[in-house]
Enzyme design. Structure first.
Site, PDB file in Angstrom:
ATOM      1  N   TYR A  23       1.046  -1.415  -0.150  1.00 13.38           N
ATOM      2  CA  TYR A  23       0.149  -0.085  -0.615  1.00 13.38           C
ATOM      3  C   TYR A  23       0.723   1.208   0.203  1.00 13.38           C
ATOM      4  O   TYR A  23       0.862   2.255  -0.614  1.00 13.38           O
ATOM      5  CB  TYR A  23      -1.133  -0.215   1.154  1.00 13.38           C
ATOM      6  CG  TYR A  23      -1.570   0.849   1.186  1.00 13.38           C
ATOM      7  CD1 TYR A  23      -3.281   1.179   0.588  1.00 13.38           C
ATOM      8  CD2 TYR A  23      -1.593   2.233   2.399  1.00 13.38           C
ATOM      9  CE1 TYR A  23      -3.967   2.346   0.618  1.00 13.38           C
ATOM     10  CE2 TYR A  23      -2.557   2.996   2.399  1.00 13.38           C
ATOM     11  CZ  TYR A  23      -3.856   2.890   1.194  1.00 13.38           C
ATOM     12  OH  TYR A  23      -4.820   4.531   1.268  1.00 13.38           O
ATOM     13  N   LYS A  75       1.079   4.170  -2.983  1.00 15.60           N
ATOM     14  CA  LYS A  75       1.037   5.520  -2.836  1.00 15.60           C
ATOM     15  C   LYS A  75       1.836   6.713  -3.208  1.00 15.60           C
ATOM     16  O   LYS A  75       1.927   7.405  -3.750  1.00 15.60           O
ATOM     17  CB  LYS A  75      -0.293   5.808  -1.573  1.00 15.60           C
ATOM     18  CG  LYS A  75      -0.990   4.227  -1.557  1.00 15.60           C
ATOM     19  CD  LYS A  75      -2.811   5.492  -1.983  1.00 15.60           C
ATOM     20  CE  LYS A  75      -3.970   4.802  -1.990  1.00 15.60           C
ATOM     21  NZ  LYS A  75      -4.550   5.107  -3.158  1.00 15.60           N
TER      22      LYS A  75
END
Length: 253
Positions: free
Chosen positions: A155, A159
């Site tokens: 993640y 991002k």
């Protein structure tokens, strides 16, 4: 209204922040195309908007599949008659240590969060450039696109990639009249994070992490996204707007 008759496309629009963006944009006069992996959820949000007097269309969309993305963008343009704004809101996360994270889970998160931002943006921008039309893209990054957190390697990497991609697209597409910005939310109460808030201790800890002593709601992020998507903010591109209640400002000692 700020988006009167503008065509707004939203990926991941069937729930959470994406759903709120769809509803808020429609209230501002936008005609909305809602893409979601769950076509029923997309259709339900579209129906909710129509009941409120707006125009919306739901589409099945796999943001990691190029053919599905092209079908969504083409279908949205046919239904809405034009393209103005793309909001890349589809996303997932994992919770696993770097040592234990399976390759398949790493690939899934990168595919949806990063490739799933690139493919819709590319398809959307190609059509605008071919037509000589301006447009706006807003990506959903995260505070974890700026800093790290334990047990979220895929993640965090995805991002951070969204932040970099936002800047790259802004640099390349600016002279073609396409602005690209991102929003970096902090802890937002959505279906993805709801289990955190069912634990009184954990929810209190979340409050304590923020300068505002609170967490965010989808409306907070939808407002920021629509701000970046406004025509009036034509000099903003390549920006990452942090909306996190002061979480990245510093630690309370």
């Amino acid at each position: 209204m700020r988006f009167q008759d503008h065509a707004v496309l939203v990926t991941g629009g069937g729930s959470g922040i994406g759903r709120q963006v769809c509803i808020s944009a429609a209230r501002e006069g936008a005609r909305v195309a809602i893409g979601d992996l769950d076509a029923q959820r997309a259709g339900a949000v579209a129906e909710e908007i129509r009941r409120q007097g707006g125009e919306a269309h739901g589409f099945a969309l796999d943001v990691a599949d190029q053919a599905s993305v092209h079908a969504f963008v083409e279908g949205a343009e046919t239904a809405l008659g034009r393209l103005d704004v793309l909001v890349n809101s589809a996303g997932v996360r994992e919770i696993a240590s770097v040592l234990d994270l399976p390759l398949e889970e790493w690939q899934r998160v990168i595919a949806i969060n990063l490739t799933g931002t690139f493919l819709p943006s590319q398809a959307f921008a190609r059509r605008l450039v071919a037509q000589g039309r301006p447009g706006r893209i807003v990506n959903l990054a995260s505070t974890l696109g700026l800093v790290a957190a334990p047990n979220r390697a895929a993640y965090v990497a995805s991002k951070h990639g969204v932040v970099g991609l936002t800047k790259e697209m802004a640099l390349e597409l600016g002279e073609k009249g396409i602005r690209v910005n991102a929003v970096a939310p902090g802890v937002i109460r959505t279906p993805l994070t709801e289990r955190y808030f069912q634990d009184p201790e954990l929810s209190q800890m979340i409050r304590g992490l923020h300068a505002t002593a609170s967490w965010g709601e989808p409306e907070d992020i939808a407002r920021a996204i629509l701000f970046l998507a406004e025509e009036a903010n034509g000099f903003m591109t390549g920006s990452v707007l942090t909306v996190d209640g002061g979480w990245t400002t510093g630690k309370k000692m």
